[in-house]
Design a protein around this motif. Structure first.
Motif, PDB file in Angstrom:
ATOM      1  N   GLN A  93       1.105  -1.184  -6.475  1.00 45.33           N
ATOM      2  CA  GLN A  93      -0.093  -0.580  -7.089  1.00 45.33           C
ATOM      3  C   GLN A  93       0.290   0.538  -8.062  1.00 45.33           C
ATOM      4  O   GLN A  93      -0.284   0.639  -9.153  1.00 45.33           O
ATOM      5  CB  GLN A  93      -1.030  -0.066  -5.990  1.00 45.33           C
ATOM      6  N   ASN A  94       1.272   1.356  -7.695  1.00 39.38           N
ATOM      7  CA  ASN A  94       1.680   2.444  -8.592  1.00 39.38           C
ATOM      8  C   ASN A  94       2.202   1.900  -9.921  1.00 39.38           C
ATOM      9  O   ASN A  94       1.955   2.454 -10.984  1.00 39.38           O
ATOM     10  CB  ASN A  94       2.771   3.307  -7.941  1.00 39.38           C
ATOM     11  N   HIS A 144       3.391  -1.911   3.756  1.00 36.24           N
ATOM     12  CA  HIS A 144       2.615  -0.794   3.189  1.00 36.24           C
ATOM     13  C   HIS A 144       3.398  -0.099   2.074  1.00 36.24           C
ATOM     14  O   HIS A 144       2.831   0.235   1.030  1.00 36.24           O
ATOM     15  CB  HIS A 144       2.240   0.196   4.298  1.00 36.24           C
ATOM     16  N   ASP A 145       4.695   0.077   2.263  1.00 36.45           N
ATOM     17  CA  ASP A 145       5.515   0.701   1.206  1.00 36.45           C
ATOM     18  C   ASP A 145       5.516  -0.184  -0.047  1.00 36.45           C
ATOM     19  O   ASP A 145       5.445   0.313  -1.178  1.00 36.45           O
ATOM     20  CB  ASP A 145       6.955   0.909   1.695  1.00 36.45           C
ATOM     21  N   LEU A 194       7.157  -6.877 -10.485  1.00 38.23           N
ATOM     22  CA  LEU A 194       7.687  -6.155  -9.325  1.00 38.23           C
ATOM     23  C   LEU A 194       8.683  -7.084  -8.636  1.00 38.23           C
ATOM     24  O   LEU A 194       8.298  -8.157  -8.147  1.00 38.23           O
ATOM     25  CB  LEU A 194       6.584  -5.757  -8.333  1.00 38.23           C
ATOM     26  N   ILE A 195       9.950  -6.667  -8.630  1.00 41.59           N
ATOM     27  CA  ILE A 195      10.968  -7.443  -7.920  1.00 41.59           C
ATOM     28  C   ILE A 195      10.974  -6.967  -6.473  1.00 41.59           C
ATOM     29  O   ILE A 195      11.170  -5.781  -6.202  1.00 41.59           O
ATOM     30  CB  ILE A 195      12.367  -7.229  -8.544  1.00 41.59           C
ATOM     31  N   VAL A 196      10.746  -7.897  -5.546  1.00 43.20           N
ATOM     32  CA  VAL A 196      10.826  -7.558  -4.119  1.00 43.20           C
ATOM     33  C   VAL A 196      12.116  -8.174  -3.585  1.00 43.20           C
ATOM     34  O   VAL A 196      12.367  -9.370  -3.771  1.00 43.20           O
ATOM     35  CB  VAL A 196       9.592  -8.073  -3.345  1.00 43.20           C
ATOM     36  N   ILE A 245       2.188  -8.317   0.431  1.00 43.53           N
ATOM     37  CA  ILE A 245       1.853  -7.363  -0.632  1.00 43.53           C
ATOM     38  C   ILE A 245       0.822  -8.005  -1.577  1.00 43.53           C
ATOM     39  O   ILE A 245      -0.218  -7.414  -1.885  1.00 43.53           O
ATOM     40  CB  ILE A 245       3.120  -6.964  -1.441  1.00 43.53           C
ATOM     41  N   GLY A 246       1.127  -9.229  -2.008  1.00 50.68           N
ATOM     42  CA  GLY A 246       0.257  -9.915  -2.977  1.00 50.68           C
ATOM     43  C   GLY A 246      -1.146 -10.134  -2.434  1.00 50.68           C
ATOM     44  O   GLY A 246      -2.145 -10.010  -3.166  1.00 50.68           O
ATOM     45  N   ILE A 247      -1.247 -10.458  -1.150  1.00 47.12           N
ATOM     46  CA  ILE A 247      -2.557 -10.691  -0.531  1.00 47.12           C
ATOM     47  C   ILE A 247      -3.340  -9.383  -0.426  1.00 47.12           C
ATOM     48  O   ILE A 247      -4.523  -9.304  -0.790  1.00 47.12           O
ATOM     49  CB  ILE A 247      -2.389 -11.343   0.873  1.00 47.12           C
TER      50      ILE A 247
END
Ligand SMILES: NC(=O)c1ccc[n+]([C@@H]2O[C@H](COP(=O)([O-])OP(=O)(O)OC[C@H]3O[C@@H](n4cnc5c(N)ncnc54)[C@H](O)[C@@H]3O)[C@@H](O)[C@H]2O)c1
Ligand SMILES: [Fe+2]
Length: 382
Positions: A84-85, A77-78, A34-36, A106-108
């Motif tokens: 997860q998806n 949250h997004d 997942l690239i953030v 996100i990772g936590i």
């Protein structure tokens, strides 16, 4: 109590250091990345430099680019949903502190879902599991979020920044590729570099400092003081030095804490969406002058790190020398020096000071501080 140092497992430094990204992903058998990142970095081609590496190696990835500067709980949250998806097994964060902090959150939460509300992560939360693995590629030279155990998320409902401190969030790998930082607009380069200087200076005088963090902070001060202006002017060697300097400061402050420059700066970020580096730079000289009363002997060392002549000077004079040098550097870089330039409202001082006093960075300040002291500093900086 024993002193503790938490750092990345591995870090790479220098121009094009991202060439190590794919070999590391393959070596560790990660399969879904997942690239953030954020939309600015997508549109200006910086994120593409990293995405191209994955494309060339046919590594599977998805992009989450909805991070805003001073990232919010909604952004996190997004991102959690996207992660997860897609069932990502690693996060690659490409961006400034805002992106890397969001990636950490996100990772936590993905690995510790009981903290989904995010507000409960403020301070030192008792998470049980390591974050999903993160590989961080900073694109600004300032926050050192790639090596810190902190992340800062804006609670948009209560208009406050939540400072979260958690060794479980530290990126596994940090790739400080100065080429990714080289296209920063001059004011972003100046402001983020002054954030790094603030980390080094606040970290050097913070309550829990010790020999090892002193070493990092003094070196970082020296590097930033001598290279920031040249880096803003796009000198390649100076940009490399700034990439290094901000990281070295992070090795220090992440492990010992900061002070009230950050407590106050966080309020400008949460309430007025002021860029973090701009907010830190604004308060730095005023707070240094005020903190100088508590530890003037440490200002002698800071003056020496800047290369200033301290021979025959009293420690108190060294405080003045350091404050003057910081003010002059900031003036040359053209960053705002007064709150009124940022349209900050005097009526807000009371509430801003109240929130600053509660900020987790306040505990590290070398001089005991009251709400009235913080209001007086806001007034001075107005
Ligand atoms: N985790 C930590 O230890 C830590 C430490 C200090 C600050 N912070 C937090 O980090 C955030 C600030 O991060 P920041 O100062 O790195 O800025 P940022 O990530 O908010 O980015 C600022 C702007 O610059 C743009 N940008 C970033 N890199 C660029 C590049 N190479 N070229 C062109 N544009 C670029 C971004 O798209 C964004 O619009 C704040 O929320 C602050 O509270 C975290
Ligand atoms: Fe900072």
């Amino acid at each position: 109590m024993a002193n503790r140092i938490v750092l990345n497992e591995t870090s790479y430094f220098g121009w094009n250091a991202r060439e190590n990204l794919v070999p590391e992903i393959k070596r560790r058998k990660f399969e879904r990345v997942l690239i953030v990142t954020d939309e600015t970095l997508m549109s200006c081609g910086v994120a593409k430099k990293v995405i191209d590496c994955l494309d060339e190696s046919q590594i599977d990835y998805q992009i989450f680019d909805k991070v805003k500067p001073n990232p919010t709980i909604k952004n996190c949250h997004d991102g959690i949903e996207a992660c997860q998806n897609y069932k990502a097994d690693v996060i690659v964060a490409v961006g400034g502190g805002s992106v890397i902090d969001t990636a950490k959150c996100i990772g936590i939460v993905v690995e510790n879902p009981e903290f989904y509300d995010i507000n409960s992560l403020e301070g030192t939360a008792n998470t049980q599991n390591r974050s999903l693995p993160i590989i961080a590629l900073p694109t600004t030279a300032g926050t050192a979020a790639e090596v810190t155990i902190n992340y800062v998320i804006t609670d948009e409902k209560n208009i406050v920044k939540r400072v979260c401190v958690d060794p479980n969030d530290i990126p596994l790998l940090a790739i400080i590729d100065t080429e990714l930082m080289s296209g920063m607009p001059p004011m972003t380069a100046a402001a983020t570099g002054l954030d790094a200087l603030t980390h080094a200076m606040e970290g050097y005088i913070t309550a829990a400092h010790w020999e090892m963090t002193d070493m990092f902070h003094l070196k970082s001060m020296e590097l930033t003081y001598h290279n920031l202006e040249k880096a803003v002017a796009k000198d390649k060697e100076a940009m490399d030095k700034m990439g290094l300097s901000q990281y070295i400061a992070g090795m220090g402050f992440s492990n010992v804490g900061l002070g009230i420059v950050h407590s106050m700066a966080h309020q400008l970020g949460a309430t007025y969406d002021v860029a973090h580096g701009i907010a830190c730079a604004l308060f730095l000289p005023y707070v240094l002058e005020w903190n100088g009363k508590a530890c003037p002997e440490r200002f002698r060392k800071m003056a020496e790190a800047f290369g200033l002549n301290v021979k025959d000077r009293e420690d108190e004079e060294c405080v003045d020398l350091v404050v003057k040098a910081v003010r002059e550097l900031e003036t040359r870089l053209g960053v705002p020096q007064h709150l009124k330039e940022l349209n900050v409202q005097k009526e807000d001082f009371d509430l801003l000071a109240e929130k600053a006093l509660q900020d987790p960075c306040t505990g590290g300040n070398p001089r005991n501080v009251t709400k009235e002291d913080i209001i007086a500093l806001f007034e001075k900086a107005y």
